[in-house]
Design a protein around this motif. Structure first.
Motif, short mmCIF file in Angstrom:
data_model
loop_
_atom_site.label_atom_id
_atom_site.label_comp_id
_atom_site.label_asym_id
_atom_site.label_seq_id
_atom_site.Cartn_x
_atom_site.Cartn_y
_atom_site.Cartn_z
N MET A 26 69.20 67.78 30.01
CA MET A 26 68.62 67.95 31.33
C MET A 26 67.55 66.90 31.61
O MET A 26 67.44 66.41 32.74
CB MET A 26 68.05 69.37 31.47
CG MET A 26 67.64 69.70 32.86
SD MET A 26 69.07 69.59 33.95
CE MET A 26 68.61 70.71 35.19
N THR A 27 66.78 66.52 30.62
CA THR A 27 65.75 65.51 30.83
C THR A 27 66.36 64.15 31.14
O THR A 27 65.83 63.39 31.95
CB THR A 27 64.82 65.39 29.60
OG1 THR A 27 65.62 65.15 28.45
CG2 THR A 27 64.02 66.65 29.41
N GLU A 28 67.51 63.82 30.53
CA GLU A 28 68.18 62.56 30.82
C GLU A 28 68.73 62.55 32.25
O GLU A 28 68.66 61.54 32.95
CB GLU A 28 69.30 62.31 29.81
CG GLU A 28 68.81 61.99 28.42
CD GLU A 28 69.94 61.93 27.40
OE1 GLU A 28 70.97 62.61 27.62
OE2 GLU A 28 69.80 61.21 26.41
N VAL A 29 69.28 63.69 32.68
CA VAL A 29 69.81 63.78 34.04
C VAL A 29 68.67 63.66 35.05
O VAL A 29 68.78 62.93 36.04
CB VAL A 29 70.57 65.11 34.24
CG1 VAL A 29 70.94 65.33 35.71
CG2 VAL A 29 71.81 65.14 33.38
N LEU A 30 67.55 64.33 34.81
CA LEU A 30 66.41 64.25 35.72
C LEU A 30 65.81 62.84 35.73
O LEU A 30 65.38 62.36 36.79
CB LEU A 30 65.35 65.28 35.34
CG LEU A 30 65.73 66.74 35.61
CD1 LEU A 30 64.65 67.68 35.09
CD2 LEU A 30 65.99 66.97 37.09
N ALA A 31 65.79 62.18 34.60
CA ALA A 31 65.29 60.81 34.55
C ALA A 31 66.21 59.88 35.34
O ALA A 31 65.73 58.98 36.05
CB ALA A 31 65.18 60.34 33.10
N TYR A 32 67.51 60.12 35.25
CA TYR A 32 68.46 59.30 36.02
C TYR A 32 68.29 59.53 37.52
O TYR A 32 68.31 58.58 38.31
CB TYR A 32 69.89 59.64 35.59
CG TYR A 32 70.94 58.91 36.39
CD1 TYR A 32 71.18 57.56 36.19
CD2 TYR A 32 71.69 59.58 37.36
CE1 TYR A 32 72.13 56.88 36.93
CE2 TYR A 32 72.64 58.90 38.10
CZ TYR A 32 72.85 57.56 37.88
OH TYR A 32 73.80 56.90 38.61
N LEU A 33 68.11 60.79 37.92
CA LEU A 33 67.95 61.09 39.34
C LEU A 33 66.62 60.59 39.88
O LEU A 33 66.52 60.27 41.06
CB LEU A 33 68.08 62.60 39.57
CG LEU A 33 69.46 63.19 39.34
CD1 LEU A 33 69.43 64.71 39.51
CD2 LEU A 33 70.48 62.57 40.27
N GLY A 34 65.61 60.50 39.04
CA GLY A 34 64.30 60.02 39.47
C GLY A 34 64.19 58.51 39.48
O GLY A 34 63.21 57.96 39.97
N ASP A 35 65.18 57.82 38.94
CA ASP A 35 65.16 56.36 38.88
C ASP A 35 65.30 55.79 40.28
O ASP A 35 66.19 56.16 41.04
CB ASP A 35 66.30 55.87 38.00
CG ASP A 35 66.21 54.39 37.69
OD1 ASP A 35 65.15 53.79 37.97
OD2 ASP A 35 67.19 53.84 37.18
#
Length: 65
Positions: free
Chosen positions: A5-14
Motif C-alpha cells: 500500500m505504501t508503494e501504491v500511495l507513493a506512486y499516486l503522490g508522484d
C-alpha cells in the motif's frame, strides 16, 4: 510479487506524471493551433507561392509586387 500500500500511495503522490500530462496537453494545443492555421492560411500561402513562381518563370515584373 504484489505492491504494498505504501508503494501504491507513493506512486499516486508522484507529481512527475502530472507534469508529463501537462506537457502533452500543451503540445496538443500547439499542434491543433498549427493545424488550424494551415487550414485557414493554406490558400493564401499557396496563392503567394504560385504568384512568386509565375513571376520567376516568366521573367516579368508585372503583378509581382
Amino acid at each position: 510479487m504484489g505492491l504494498s500500500m505504501t508503494e501504491v500511495l507513493a506512486y499516486l503522490g508522484d507529481e512527475d506524471g502530472a507534469s508529463a500530462a501537462e506537457y502533452a496537453l500543451i503540445l496538443a494545443i500547439i499542434g491543433a493551433s498549427i493545424a488550424a492555421a494551415m487550414l485557414f492560411l493554406g490558400n493564401s500561402i499557396s496563392g503567394a507561392v504560385n504568384n512568386a513562381a509565375n513571376c520567376i518563370s516568366n521573367h516579368s515584373t508585372t503583378n509581382c509586387g
